[in-house]
Design an enzyme around this catalytic site. Structure first.
Site, PDB file in Angstrom:
ATOM      1  N   ARG A 160      10.981 -85.202   3.225  1.00  0.00           N
ATOM      2  CA  ARG A 160      11.529 -85.647   4.330  1.00  0.00           C
ATOM      3  C   ARG A 160      10.509 -86.664   5.016  1.00  0.00           C
ATOM      4  O   ARG A 160      10.234 -86.684   6.001  1.00  0.00           O
ATOM      5  CB  ARG A 160      11.891 -84.862   5.474  1.00  0.00           C
ATOM      6  N   SER A 237      20.546 -82.396   9.750  1.00  0.00           N
ATOM      7  CA  SER A 237      19.605 -81.257  10.107  1.00  0.00           C
ATOM      8  C   SER A 237      18.707 -81.660  11.412  1.00  0.00           C
ATOM      9  O   SER A 237      17.983 -82.664  11.289  1.00  0.00           O
ATOM     10  CB  SER A 237      18.684 -81.075   8.948  1.00  0.00           C
ATOM     11  N   GLU A 333      13.215 -83.221  12.825  1.00  0.00           N
ATOM     12  CA  GLU A 333      13.708 -84.057  11.901  1.00  0.00           C
ATOM     13  C   GLU A 333      13.793 -85.456  12.109  1.00  0.00           C
ATOM     14  O   GLU A 333      13.226 -86.445  11.530  1.00  0.00           O
ATOM     15  CB  GLU A 333      14.593 -83.817  10.938  1.00  0.00           C
TER      16      GLU A 333
HETATM   17  N1  EPU Z   1      21.441 -70.553   6.285  1.00  0.00           N
HETATM   18  C1  EPU Z   1      21.818 -69.667   7.359  1.00  0.00           C
HETATM   19  N2  EPU Z   1      22.349 -69.738   8.416  1.00  0.00           N
HETATM   20  C2  EPU Z   1      22.811 -71.175   8.926  1.00  0.00           C
HETATM   21  C3  EPU Z   1      22.407 -72.350   8.134  1.00  0.00           C
HETATM   22  C4  EPU Z   1      21.663 -71.887   6.800  1.00  0.00           C
HETATM   23  O1  EPU Z   1      21.417 -68.448   6.954  1.00  0.00           O
HETATM   24  O2  EPU Z   1      23.339 -71.414   9.993  1.00  0.00           O
HETATM   25  C5  EPU Z   1      20.967 -70.033   5.172  1.00  0.00           C
HETATM   26  C6  EPU Z   1      21.913 -70.657   4.034  1.00  0.00           C
HETATM   27  O3  EPU Z   1      22.607 -69.346   3.773  1.00  0.00           O
HETATM   28  C7  EPU Z   1      20.779 -70.707   3.063  1.00  0.00           C
HETATM   29  C8  EPU Z   1      19.787 -71.219   3.560  1.00  0.00           C
HETATM   30  O4  EPU Z   1      19.860 -71.185   4.972  1.00  0.00           O
HETATM   31  O5  EPU Z   1      20.342 -69.405   2.335  1.00  0.00           O
HETATM   32  C9  EPU Z   1      19.571 -72.989   3.289  1.00  0.00           C
HETATM   33  O6  EPU Z   1      20.816 -73.721   3.925  1.00  0.00           O
HETATM   34  P1  EPU Z   1      21.623 -74.851   3.246  1.00  0.00           P
HETATM   35  O7  EPU Z   1      21.713 -74.555   1.867  1.00  0.00           O
HETATM   36  O8  EPU Z   1      22.928 -74.966   4.185  1.00  0.00           O
HETATM   37  O9  EPU Z   1      20.678 -76.082   3.500  1.00  0.00           O
HETATM   38  P2  EPU Z   1      19.355 -76.374   4.489  1.00  0.00           P
HETATM   39  O10 EPU Z   1      18.150 -76.011   3.964  1.00  0.00           O
HETATM   40  O11 EPU Z   1      19.878 -75.851   5.933  1.00  0.00           O
HETATM   41  C10 EPU Z   1      19.043 -78.705   3.528  1.00  0.00           C
HETATM   42  C11 EPU Z   1      18.975 -79.910   4.264  1.00  0.00           C
HETATM   43  C12 EPU Z   1      19.899 -80.677   4.275  1.00  0.00           C
HETATM   44  C13 EPU Z   1      20.837 -80.843   2.944  1.00  0.00           C
HETATM   45  C14 EPU Z   1      21.074 -79.315   2.511  1.00  0.00           C
HETATM   46  C15 EPU Z   1      21.623 -79.243   1.271  1.00  0.00           C
HETATM   47  C16 EPU Z   1      16.622 -79.972   5.275  1.00  0.00           C
HETATM   48  C17 EPU Z   1      15.966 -80.130   6.845  1.00  0.00           C
HETATM   49  N3  EPU Z   1      18.170 -80.152   5.262  1.00  0.00           N
HETATM   50  O12 EPU Z   1      19.725 -77.833   4.539  1.00  0.00           O
HETATM   51  O13 EPU Z   1      19.842 -82.123   4.573  1.00  0.00           O
HETATM   52  O14 EPU Z   1      22.173 -81.261   3.070  1.00  0.00           O
HETATM   53  O15 EPU Z   1      19.654 -78.709   2.546  1.00  0.00           O
HETATM   54  O16 EPU Z   1      20.552 -79.643   0.174  1.00  0.00           O
HETATM   55  O17 EPU Z   1      15.849 -80.076   4.377  1.00  0.00           O
HETATM   56  C18 EPU Z   1      19.621 -83.546   6.657  1.00  0.00           C
HETATM   57  O18 EPU Z   1      18.459 -83.739   6.311  1.00  0.00           O
HETATM   58  O19 EPU Z   1      19.940 -83.975   7.642  1.00  0.00           O
HETATM   59  C19 EPU Z   1      20.419 -82.604   5.776  1.00  0.00           C
HETATM   60  C20 EPU Z   1      21.908 -82.303   6.255  1.00  0.00           C
END
Ligand code: EPU
Length: 337
Positions: A160, A237, A333
């Site tokens: 990012r 995010s 972000e």
């Molecule tokens: N999780 C929770 N509770 C929640 C949300 C997530 O426990 O409310 C846990 C999930 O179960 C999982 C972990 O956190 O174990 C990661 O969650 P998720 O796979 O949904 O992805 P993320 O890390 O929250 C990142 C990116 C997203 C991208 C997704 C999929 C960042 C800041 N965000 O989210 O990007 O779509 O991975 O690759 O890196 C964005 O940047 O705007 C964005 C949406």
């Protein structure tokens, strides 16, 4: 050249925060950027407004990048080189490349925003960052009053992050990205490493997915988890997933065995901010008109009528709650204007 004054920006940012730009112009052709009135400072370059917190009125010049165009520049034995104007909608561009038979961007389907903004924060999702498909970009340098080409190796892409987020570049209005070239390799393999994506394809009974299948699966996962900005204003995010050293990750995992943690090439661990926020009690919780989304705690949402000050208040409360429970600092972000 049409410079507008006191332009309302509420519909120009996906968090739907109120504010006006003292001066505003929409750029549809790169040659417009050389106009003398655009030397005005301060200056801010706006794409889709999907990664922006508008904190109030902007007492400067806002240039909305609306340059259209997409074409195959050239191809060689290994790859297609595809160029798009900065103002093209990112998702529409991805779908267009797939329809042409040039896969490689499908994992980035349905990310809001424009092509020109994609390299700035190195958009990424489901195991792919745009840096991996980026070839070069063209930008107008307001100081030199000239176009410049920036190659992949000069972009300092990281999670990012890129050169353009560093002091003195895009965010200070020094330059405006006008077009981006992507390199799409001809050898294609589906990237379905992410459990969410693999599960979605399995549920649809697809064992050997096409690029379109992967795009459709990712779109389905995103639609399920992430709020549609047209219905529930948000900026995706809201925080980075924090990077911590091994000792910190191990100490936290000892206290919280289910803590998601992903080893990084540099030896650090990436934690899941959404998980930390949920554990800190903020999933689905509001402070005034701003809350954290009930299906994905990492997404900050405007429940209606919020201002930039309301966003700051909820942001600070979430950061404090996560810090108190985990002694981990969350950094936002989006860009604040
Ligand atoms: N999780 C929770 N509770 C929640 C949300 C997530 O426990 O409310 C846990 C999930 O179960 C999982 C972990 O956190 O174990 C990661 O969650 P998720 O796979 O949904 O992805 P993320 O890390 O929250 C990142 C990116 C997203 C991208 C997704 C999929 C960042 C800041 N965000 O989210 O990007 O779509 O991975 O690759 O890196 C964005 O940047 O705007 C964005 C949406």
């Amino acid at each position: 050249m049409i410079l507008q004054e006191r332009v309302d920006l509420t519909a120009s940012n996906t968090l739907a925060l109120p504010g006006r730009a003292a001066l505003y112009a929409s750029i549809v052709d790169p040659v417009q950027l050389a106009a003398a009135e655009f030397r005005h400072r301060p200056r801010f370059i706006l794409g889709g407004g999907s990664n922006l917190v508008l904190t109030g009125d902007f007492d400067g010049l806002l240039l909305h990048m609306a340059i259209p165009g997409k074409r195959l520049l050239r191809e060689d034995a290994e790859a297609w080189y595809v160029e798009a104007g900065a103002g093209e909608n990112w998702h529409d561009f991805v779908q267009w490349t797939l329809a042409q038979g040039w896969p490689g961007l499908e994992n980035l389907s349905l990310i809001p925003g424009t092509v020109g903004a994609a390299p700035i924060q190195n958009i990424g999702a489901y195991g792919l960052e745009v840096a991996e498909r980026f070839h070069s970009l063209r930008a107008w340098d307001f100081e030199k009053q000239a176009f410049l080409m920036v190659d992949r190796n000069d972009c300092r892409f990281a999670y990012r992050d890129s050169l353009f987020k560093q002091e003195g570049w895009h965010l200070s209005g020094r330059m405006a990205i006008t077009a981006v070239v992507f390199r799409l390799p001809k050898v294609w393999q589906p990237n379905t490493r992410y459990a969410d994506v693999a599960q979605e394809l399995a549920a649809q009974g697809i064992a050997a997915p096409t690029p379109q299948d992967v795009a459709a699966a990712i779109s389905a996962v995103r639609r399920r988890k992430l709020p549609d900005p047209a219905v529930t204003p948000n900026a995706g995010s809201f925080f980075h997933n924090p990077l911590v050293d091994r000792a910190k990750a191990e100490a936290l995992a000892a206290d919280y065995p289910t803590l998601p943690r992903y080893p990084q090439p540099d030896g650090r661990f990436k934690l899941a901010a959404g998980w930390l926020i949920e554990q800190a009690g903020w999933k689905g919780k509001n402070l005034g008109p701003v809350g954290m989304y009930e299906k994905q705690a990492l997404v900050l949402v405007n429940r209606g009528g919020a201002t930039g000050a309301d966003v700051r208040r909820t942001m600070a409360a979430v950061q404090a709650a996560v810090h108190e429970k985990f002694t981990v600092d969350l950094t936002p972000e989006p860009i604040f204007l």
